[in-house]
Design a protein around this motif. Structure first.
Motif, PDB file in Angstrom:
ATOM      1  N   TRP A   1      37.591  50.351  33.617  1.00 15.43           N
ATOM      2  CA  TRP A   1      36.518  49.854  34.755  1.00 15.43           C
ATOM      3  C   TRP A   1      37.342  49.533  35.968  1.00 15.43           C
ATOM      4  N   SER A   2      38.039  50.136  36.440  1.00 16.33           N
ATOM      5  CA  SER A   2      38.834  50.763  37.399  1.00 16.33           C
ATOM      6  C   SER A   2      39.340  51.631  38.186  1.00 16.33           C
ATOM      7  N   THR A   3      39.820  51.152  39.394  1.00 16.09           N
ATOM      8  CA  THR A   3      40.512  52.720  39.847  1.00 16.09           C
ATOM      9  C   THR A   3      41.479  53.036  40.134  1.00 16.09           C
ATOM     10  N   GLY A   4      42.836  52.538  39.840  1.00 14.23           N
ATOM     11  CA  GLY A   4      43.761  53.217  38.926  1.00 14.23           C
ATOM     12  C   GLY A   4      44.460  53.837  40.293  1.00 14.23           C
ATOM     13  N   ASP A   5      44.045  53.440  41.423  1.00  9.59           N
ATOM     14  CA  ASP A   5      44.858  53.808  42.846  1.00  9.59           C
ATOM     15  C   ASP A   5      45.976  52.898  43.532  1.00  9.59           C
ATOM     16  N   LEU A   6      45.773  52.234  42.717  1.00 13.92           N
ATOM     17  CA  LEU A   6      47.075  50.486  43.374  1.00 13.92           C
ATOM     18  C   LEU A   6      48.834  51.539  43.290  1.00 13.92           C
ATOM     19  N   PRO A   7      49.970  51.312  44.440  1.00 17.59           N
ATOM     20  CA  PRO A   7      50.826  51.653  44.128  1.00 17.59           C
ATOM     21  C   PRO A   7      51.643  51.472  43.415  1.00 17.59           C
TER      22      PRO A   7
ATOM     23  N   THR B   1      31.870  45.345  38.415  1.00 17.31           N
ATOM     24  CA  THR B   1      32.425  45.339  39.752  1.00 17.31           C
ATOM     25  C   THR B   1      33.203  46.619  40.075  1.00 17.31           C
ATOM     26  N   ALA B   2      34.021  46.271  40.910  1.00 13.78           N
ATOM     27  CA  ALA B   2      34.932  47.899  41.834  1.00 13.78           C
ATOM     28  C   ALA B   2      36.116  47.483  41.668  1.00 13.78           C
ATOM     29  N   LEU B   3      37.018  46.944  40.840  1.00 11.87           N
ATOM     30  CA  LEU B   3      38.310  46.370  41.058  1.00 11.87           C
ATOM     31  C   LEU B   3      39.461  47.436  40.664  1.00 11.87           C
ATOM     32  N   GLN B   4      39.996  47.145  41.970  1.00 16.52           N
ATOM     33  CA  GLN B   4      41.606  48.304  41.858  1.00 16.52           C
ATOM     34  C   GLN B   4      42.410  47.965  41.334  1.00 16.52           C
ATOM     35  N   SER B   5      42.987  48.561  39.985  1.00 18.25           N
ATOM     36  CA  SER B   5      44.692  49.036  40.056  1.00 18.25           C
ATOM     37  C   SER B   5      45.484  50.159  39.439  1.00 18.25           C
TER      38      SER B   5
ATOM     39  N   ASN C   1      56.054  51.327  41.482  1.00 16.37           N
ATOM     40  CA  ASN C   1      56.991  52.623  42.345  1.00 16.37           C
ATOM     41  C   ASN C   1      57.893  53.011  41.206  1.00 16.37           C
ATOM     42  N   ALA C   2      59.004  53.630  41.282  1.00 18.17           N
ATOM     43  CA  ALA C   2      59.826  54.178  40.395  1.00 18.17           C
ATOM     44  C   ALA C   2      60.295  53.117  39.525  1.00 18.17           C
ATOM     45  N   ASN C   3      60.546  51.776  39.457  1.00 17.91           N
ATOM     46  CA  ASN C   3      60.913  50.835  38.627  1.00 17.91           C
ATOM     47  C   ASN C   3      59.372  49.886  37.616  1.00 17.91           C
ATOM     48  N   GLY C   4      58.737  50.780  37.964  1.00 22.13           N
ATOM     49  CA  GLY C   4      57.467  50.242  37.423  1.00 22.13           C
ATOM     50  C   GLY C   4      56.665  48.849  37.621  1.00 22.13           C
ATOM     51  N   ILE C   5      56.899  48.616  39.222  1.00 26.30           N
ATOM     52  CA  ILE C   5      56.151  47.402  39.797  1.00 26.30           C
ATOM     53  C   ILE C   5      55.444  48.318  40.443  1.00 26.30           C
ATOM     54  N   VAL C   6      54.473  47.344  41.135  1.00 21.81           N
ATOM     55  CA  VAL C   6      53.499  47.832  40.912  1.00 21.81           C
ATOM     56  C   VAL C   6      52.482  46.299  42.853  1.00 21.81           C
ATOM     57  N   THR C   7      52.249  47.499  43.033  1.00 21.45           N
ATOM     58  CA  THR C   7      52.160  46.714  44.957  1.00 21.45           C
ATOM     59  C   THR C   7      50.071  46.217  44.893  1.00 21.45           C
ATOM     60  N   VAL C   8      49.912  45.656  44.964  1.00 17.10           N
ATOM     61  CA  VAL C   8      48.826  44.742  45.283  1.00 17.10           C
ATOM     62  C   VAL C   8      48.661  44.138  46.594  1.00 17.10           C
ATOM     63  N   SER C   9      47.822  44.437  47.474  1.00 19.43           N
ATOM     64  CA  SER C   9      47.858  44.442  48.566  1.00 19.43           C
ATOM     65  C   SER C   9      45.757  43.590  49.278  1.00 19.43           C
ATOM     66  N   LYS C  10      45.211  43.333  47.948  1.00 17.38           N
ATOM     67  CA  LYS C  10      44.057  42.549  47.900  1.00 17.38           C
ATOM     68  C   LYS C  10      43.739  41.774  46.677  1.00 17.38           C
ATOM     69  N   PRO C  11      44.627  41.302  46.575  1.00 17.03           N
ATOM     70  CA  PRO C  11      44.089  40.635  44.639  1.00 17.03           C
ATOM     71  C   PRO C  11      42.757  39.747  44.608  1.00 17.03           C
ATOM     72  N   ALA C  12      42.462  39.592  45.696  1.00 17.27           N
ATOM     73  CA  ALA C  12      40.430  39.266  45.164  1.00 17.27           C
ATOM     74  C   ALA C  12      40.052  40.503  44.480  1.00 17.27           C
ATOM     75  N   ASN C  13      40.313  41.532  45.029  1.00 14.72           N
ATOM     76  CA  ASN C  13      40.096  42.776  45.104  1.00 14.72           C
ATOM     77  C   ASN C  13      40.435  43.648  43.523  1.00 14.72           C
ATOM     78  N   SER C  14      41.619  43.064  42.742  1.00 15.16           N
ATOM     79  CA  SER C  14      42.569  44.269  41.914  1.00 15.16           C
ATOM     80  C   SER C  14      42.729  43.759  40.329  1.00 15.16           C
TER      81      SER C  14
END
Length: 347
Positions: free
Chosen positions: A96-102, A81-85, A104-117
């Motif tokens: 196994w993933s990209t490690g490029d999802l943003p 696969t080519a999942l984002q993380s 923030n300073a509070n440790g919360i991750v933004t996922v824009s494409k859930p099916a690929n993440s």
């Protein structure tokens, strides 16, 4: 000297229920793939454990694929696969993933494409919880399962990783849980065990322990055990805040696991703190340790925007159902004494 264990996020003591189930499994000589009575008895044990885990995790029995660990489960789920993380994920996922999802300073991750993440439900270092978006491809739930009231069928993800030794089961057994109809390409091929998705003779001793531990963990949740643990965590953090005003409790204002405190004291290396507390009789962890055994700056804290120096100055204290008030008070006193010496040397 009596040792005090405060590293439950690394691994947990074996539950008595798991120990009993494993002991009984040792008396079975049959191979679960054999059709005779002994084989059927072994197969029945495997399926009982699968049902126990599915019930505790809010999944269907056929959705649970046994593996040697959550790390193997990640490989089974993500190979090809080519999942984002995000950079806060466990190494088993980042491999196994990209490690490029943003993040923030509070440790919360933004996922824009859930099916690929892929997105963890809880971070092992900080305890910070994530809100899983509907349609998420994969979630690492190893730290949440058994501590949080999570149900796979309601979590909105296609696959999830879980591990026995994070909830009082044995080491060396995990599972990939998949939504029905999801195609999984076997990485270990051979006899076609686990419905053709993971070949190899089943580790029935480990599986039995996993099932019993999952059932016991669910009972703990229903009885409010982790609410008591969260009270102890808050007691620890209050003592640290009163005695060490320079220390930061990471994620203190965010929703977190009920048992996890990540404490950052600028300039005081986490590795040093771990060694000092070990000599004092306490088992805790530094912010991060790589597989080679060399302690590095926490990748999780770096992803949250902390400096290299600060990210190397954190410790994790993680509690469990067996932790007592007296143990928390003893640790706080020992840690604060070491902290005062550190500050005196730095002055």
């Amino acid at each position: 000297m009596t040792r005090i264990y405060l590293d439950y996020n690394a691994t947990t003591p074996l539950r008595e229920e798991a120990r009993a189930a494993m002991s009984a499994a040792m008396d079975l000589c049959g191979n679960p793939s054999s059709v005779h009575a002994e084989g059927r008895a072994a197969k029945s044990l495997v399926e009982k454990a699968r049902a126990q885990i599915a019930s505790a995790f809010g999944a269907d029995g056929n959705d649970v694929i046994f593996t040697s660990s959550a790390t193997e489960a990640a490989a089974l789920a993500m190979a090809g696969t080519a999942l984002q993380s995000a950079g806060i994920e466990h190494d088993a996922v980042l491999a196994w993933s990209t490690g490029d999802l943003p993040c923030n300073a509070n440790g919360i991750v933004t996922v824009s494409k859930p099916a690929n993440s892929t997105l963890q439900i809880a971070n092992s270092e900080t305890g910070i919880l994530q809100t899983l978006p509907e349609g998420l491809a994969l979630s690492d739930m190893t730290q949440g399962f058994g501590k949080l009231p999570v149900a796979f069928n309601w979590a909105g993800c296609t696959m999830a990783l879980i591990s026995a030794h994070k909830l009082g089961g044995p080491k060396g057994i995990g599972a990939l849980v998949v939504k029905r109809g999801t195609d999984i390409a076997a990485q270990i091929k051979g006899g076609g065990q686990e419905m053709g998705r993971r070949s190899g003779t089943e580790n029935i001793i480990g599986i039995a322990g996993f099932g019993a531990a999952a059932e016991a963990a669910q009972r703990d949740l229903e009885q409010g055990v982790w609410s008591r643990v969260s009270t102890l965590r808050d007691r620890l953090e209050k003592a640290i805040a009163q005695g060490a005003q320079d220390t930061i409790c990471i994620g203190a204002k965010e929703k977190r696991l009920p048992n996890t405190s990540c404490l950052l004291t600028p300039g005081w290396k986490g590795e040093t703190q771990v060694m000092q507390m070990d000599l004092a009789g306490f088992a805790i962890s530094a912010g991060s340790a790589c597989s080679s055994g060399k302690v590095k700056a926490s990748r999780v804290l770096l992803s949250m925007g902390y400096s290299e120096s600060d990210a190397a100055s954190a410790i994790r204290v993680s509690l469990g159902p067996q932790t007592t008030e007296a143990e928390i008070d003893a640790f706080a006193a020992a840690w604060l004494a070491a902290h005062n010496k550190f500050r005196a040397r730095a002055a």
